[in-house]
Design a protein around this motif. Structure first.
Motif, PDB file in Angstrom:
ATOM      1  N   LEU A  57       8.757 -20.596  -6.371  1.00 29.09           N
ATOM      2  CA  LEU A  57       8.592 -19.154  -6.510  1.00 29.09           C
ATOM      3  C   LEU A  57       9.953 -18.466  -6.402  1.00 29.09           C
ATOM      4  O   LEU A  57      10.955 -19.079  -6.034  1.00 29.09           O
ATOM      5  N   LYS A  58       9.973 -17.181  -6.717  1.00 27.51           N
ATOM      6  CA  LYS A  58      11.200 -16.385  -6.627  1.00 27.51           C
ATOM      7  C   LYS A  58      10.909 -15.139  -5.806  1.00 27.51           C
ATOM      8  O   LYS A  58      10.627 -14.069  -6.345  1.00 27.51           O
ATOM      9  N   PRO A  59      10.962 -15.274  -4.485  1.00 28.54           N
ATOM     10  CA  PRO A  59      10.613 -14.136  -3.629  1.00 28.54           C
ATOM     11  C   PRO A  59      11.713 -13.078  -3.582  1.00 28.54           C
ATOM     12  O   PRO A  59      12.902 -13.388  -3.589  1.00 28.54           O
ATOM     13  N   VAL A  60      11.282 -11.821  -3.544  1.00 29.21           N
ATOM     14  CA  VAL A  60      12.174 -10.691  -3.290  1.00 29.21           C
ATOM     15  C   VAL A  60      11.630  -9.999  -2.055  1.00 29.21           C
ATOM     16  O   VAL A  60      10.579  -9.352  -2.092  1.00 29.21           O
ATOM     17  N   ALA A  61      12.331 -10.170  -0.944  1.00 35.17           N
ATOM     18  CA  ALA A  61      11.873  -9.641   0.338  1.00 35.17           C
ATOM     19  C   ALA A  61      12.595  -8.338   0.662  1.00 35.17           C
ATOM     20  O   ALA A  61      13.768  -8.175   0.313  1.00 35.17           O
ATOM     21  N   GLU A  62      11.895  -7.454   1.321  1.00 31.00           N
ATOM     22  CA  GLU A  62      12.514  -6.217   1.776  1.00 31.00           C
ATOM     23  C   GLU A  62      12.594  -6.211   3.291  1.00 31.00           C
ATOM     24  O   GLU A  62      11.590  -6.447   3.977  1.00 31.00           O
ATOM     25  N   ILE A  63      13.783  -5.957   3.818  1.00 33.78           N
ATOM     26  CA  ILE A  63      13.966  -5.628   5.225  1.00 33.78           C
ATOM     27  C   ILE A  63      14.095  -4.108   5.285  1.00 33.78           C
ATOM     28  O   ILE A  63      14.930  -3.529   4.586  1.00 33.78           O
ATOM     29  N   GLN A  64      13.264  -3.454   6.092  1.00 34.12           N
ATOM     30  CA  GLN A  64      13.160  -1.990   6.019  1.00 34.12           C
ATOM     31  C   GLN A  64      14.499  -1.275   6.178  1.00 34.12           C
ATOM     32  O   GLN A  64      14.781  -0.303   5.478  1.00 34.12           O
ATOM     33  N   VAL A 111       0.826  -1.212   0.000  1.00 36.74           N
ATOM     34  CA  VAL A 111       0.000   0.000   0.000  1.00 36.74           C
ATOM     35  C   VAL A 111       0.856   1.255   0.000  1.00 36.74           C
ATOM     36  O   VAL A 111       0.610   2.211  -0.745  1.00 36.74           O
ATOM     37  N   ASN A 112       1.912   1.270   0.822  1.00 31.48           N
ATOM     38  CA  ASN A 112       2.739   2.468   0.961  1.00 31.48           C
ATOM     39  C   ASN A 112       3.950   2.487   0.029  1.00 31.48           C
ATOM     40  O   ASN A 112       4.632   3.496  -0.079  1.00 31.48           O
ATOM     41  N   GLY A 113       4.258   1.395  -0.622  1.00 26.59           N
ATOM     42  CA  GLY A 113       5.409   1.359  -1.527  1.00 26.59           C
ATOM     43  C   GLY A 113       6.746   1.317  -0.828  1.00 26.59           C
ATOM     44  O   GLY A 113       7.779   1.637  -1.431  1.00 26.59           O
ATOM     45  N   GLY A 114       6.760   0.905   0.449  1.00 24.83           N
ATOM     46  CA  GLY A 114       8.017   0.808   1.191  1.00 24.83           C
ATOM     47  C   GLY A 114       8.386   2.112   1.868  1.00 24.83           C
ATOM     48  O   GLY A 114       7.921   3.190   1.481  1.00 24.83           O
ATOM     49  N   VAL A 115       9.251   2.018   2.860  1.00 25.46           N
ATOM     50  CA  VAL A 115       9.608   3.211   3.636  1.00 25.46           C
ATOM     51  C   VAL A 115      10.300   4.257   2.772  1.00 25.46           C
ATOM     52  O   VAL A 115      10.161   5.458   3.001  1.00 25.46           O
ATOM     53  N   PHE A 116      11.047   3.824   1.754  1.00 19.01           N
ATOM     54  CA  PHE A 116      11.701   4.763   0.837  1.00 19.01           C
ATOM     55  C   PHE A 116      10.984   4.845  -0.519  1.00 19.01           C
ATOM     56  O   PHE A 116      11.467   5.508  -1.424  1.00 19.01           O
ATOM     57  N   ARG A 117       9.883   4.107  -0.667  1.00 17.44           N
ATOM     58  CA  ARG A 117       9.071   4.067  -1.896  1.00 17.44           C
ATOM     59  C   ARG A 117       9.755   3.303  -3.030  1.00 17.44           C
ATOM     60  O   ARG A 117       9.516   3.583  -4.203  1.00 17.44           O
ATOM     61  N   ALA A 118      10.588   2.334  -2.672  1.00 17.88           N
ATOM     62  CA  ALA A 118      11.255   1.534  -3.703  1.00 17.88           C
ATOM     63  C   ALA A 118      10.280   0.649  -4.460  1.00 17.88           C
ATOM     64  O   ALA A 118      10.546   0.252  -5.604  1.00 17.88           O
ATOM     65  N   THR A 119       9.163   0.299  -3.832  1.00 12.97           N
ATOM     66  CA  THR A 119       8.177  -0.568  -4.484  1.00 12.97           C
ATOM     67  C   THR A 119       6.900   0.196  -4.827  1.00 12.97           C
ATOM     68  O   THR A 119       5.836  -0.414  -5.002  1.00 12.97           O
ATOM     69  N   ALA A 120       7.000   1.493  -4.941  1.00 12.16           N
ATOM     70  CA  ALA A 120       5.823   2.324  -5.237  1.00 12.16           C
ATOM     71  C   ALA A 120       5.160   1.879  -6.538  1.00 12.16           C
ATOM     72  O   ALA A 120       5.842   1.587  -7.531  1.00 12.16           O
ATOM     73  N   ASN A 121       3.835   1.795  -6.507  1.00  9.55           N
ATOM     74  CA  ASN A 121       2.976   1.498  -7.668  1.00  9.55           C
ATOM     75  C   ASN A 121       3.031   0.045  -8.135  1.00  9.55           C
ATOM     76  O   ASN A 121       2.285  -0.324  -9.049  1.00  9.55           O
ATOM     77  N   LEU A 122       3.862  -0.770  -7.541  1.00  9.25           N
ATOM     78  CA  LEU A 122       3.967  -2.154  -8.008  1.00  9.25           C
ATOM     79  C   LEU A 122       2.740  -2.978  -7.625  1.00  9.25           C
ATOM     80  O   LEU A 122       2.303  -3.856  -8.380  1.00  9.25           O
ATOM     81  N   ARG A 123       2.166  -2.693  -6.474  1.00  7.91           N
ATOM     82  CA  ARG A 123       0.950  -3.423  -6.089  1.00  7.91           C
ATOM     83  C   ARG A 123      -0.198  -3.088  -7.033  1.00  7.91           C
ATOM     84  O   ARG A 123      -1.013  -3.957  -7.370  1.00  7.91           O
TER      85      ARG A 123
END
Length: 327
Positions: free
Chosen positions: A76-83, A34-46
């Motif tokens: 699967l090929k997960p890409v996880a984010e640690i904040q 929803v928020n695209g990550g704390v730095f917005r690295a994943t913005a708009n991907l959802r």
């Protein structure tokens, strides 16, 4: 199509590009949807890929890593984010004891194609758990690759390679330079090689070795000496595990003088490993002692002292002068 992007946007561009190519890629992490990550690295991907492929998780790093391992072992090929890198410690049991050992434990029957992204390093006036550079700890673990981009182009190409790799990759993003420079990137899906250094400047007088955000200050120091007629070769290590010593040793053989720069603490840092290998394999090529410019062996201080902790361009210039003057 070409895009003018900063490093943060290059990460987003690589994720989107690869997710369109491969439906097995899923993203997970705290506030990434929803928020695209704390730095917005994943913005708009959802918005583009939906909640089944871009998943918000609870504040539980061990769970994020464990879930990623389970996904990776089942196709699967997960890409996880640690904040922030300083939050990765609860996940280390899963990463070290399971992700890194999956191939060895199953004698190659299973691999663990997962990426863990984490912003790291100082320079944004954040508290200590948000500013750590503990890459040496991760590089010590057999079975893990540890990659650190230093520019938008390398962030794009190296992240594509990390996602496509059959084994776990820690992808550490230097947040101090997330938005500091723009580069033209062709979104063509071409990956850069993991486990290779990049020679950013050719030179004959001294080799400067660095990675991540400190490449900025290292290049500035090289430019200072270029104006004085001293040619500095600048090497971006980029992948600290596996470490491309072939490129480094070839440069040392050419220049005979070395300065290694990193913001992580000095004690048992990656700079020490590079220096030790140079001493073992290229001692007779050296014309001066190997110099290191590093952070201090202490916790990253609060923002008023942050700039005193981080190496700066003048620190690198002083170390280069000392190395060049050694007779």
């Amino acid at each position: 199509m070409k895009h003018s992007v900063c490093l943060l946007e290059a990460v987003n561009l690589a994720l989107a590009s690869e997710m369109r190519r491969d439906e097995e890629i899923v993203l997970l992490g705290e506030d990434i949807g929803v928020n695209g990550g704390v730095f917005r690295a994943t913005a708009n991907l959802r918005d583009e890929f939906g909640l089944k492929r871009v998943m918000d998780t609870p504040l539980a790093e061990s769970m994020i890593a464990g879930l990623s391992i389970g996904m990776a072992s089942q196709g699967l090929k997960p890409v996880a984010e640690i904040q922030f890198m300083g939050f990765i410690f609860p996940a280390l049991e899963q990463i070290i004891c399971h992700a890194a050992r999956m191939r060895n434990r199953t004698r190659g029957r299973l691999t663990c194609p997962m990426v863990i992204r984490a912003p790291f390093g100082g320079g944004i006036h954040a508290p200590e758990h948000h500013s750590e550079s503990t890459e040496a700890l991760l590089a010590h673990i057999p079975g893990l690759k540890v990659v650190i981009p230093s520019s938008p182009a390398r962030a794009y190409g190296l992240l594509l390679a990390a996602i496509r790799d059959p084994d776990p990759v820690l992808f550490l993003e230097p947040k101090r330079i997330y938005r500091s420079q723009q580069q033209e990137i062709l979104d063509n899906g071409e990956a850069l090689p993991l486990g290779s250094c990049f020679t950013l400047r050719e030179g004959s007088d001294i080799t400067l070795i660095s990675w991540g955000a400190m490449i900025t200050e290292t290049l500035a120091a090289a430019e200072h000496f270029q104006n004085k007629g001293v040619n500095c070769e600048v090497i971006d290590v980029a992948s600290i595990s596996p470490l491309d010593m072939t490129t480094i040793l070839a440069s040392v053989k050419k220049t005979g003088r070395v300065v290694i720069v990193h913001e992580a603490p000095r004690n048992a840092g990656i700079g020490a490993e590079i220096a030790a290998t140079i001493a073992e394999r290229a001692l007779l090529d050296l014309q001066a002692p190997i110099a290191r410019v590093t952070g201090y062996d202490t916790v990253m201080p609060y923002f008023r002292l942050e700039n005193h902790y981080l190496p700066n361009t003048q620190d690198i210039i002083d170390s280069i002068n000392e190395t060049l003057e050694f007779a």
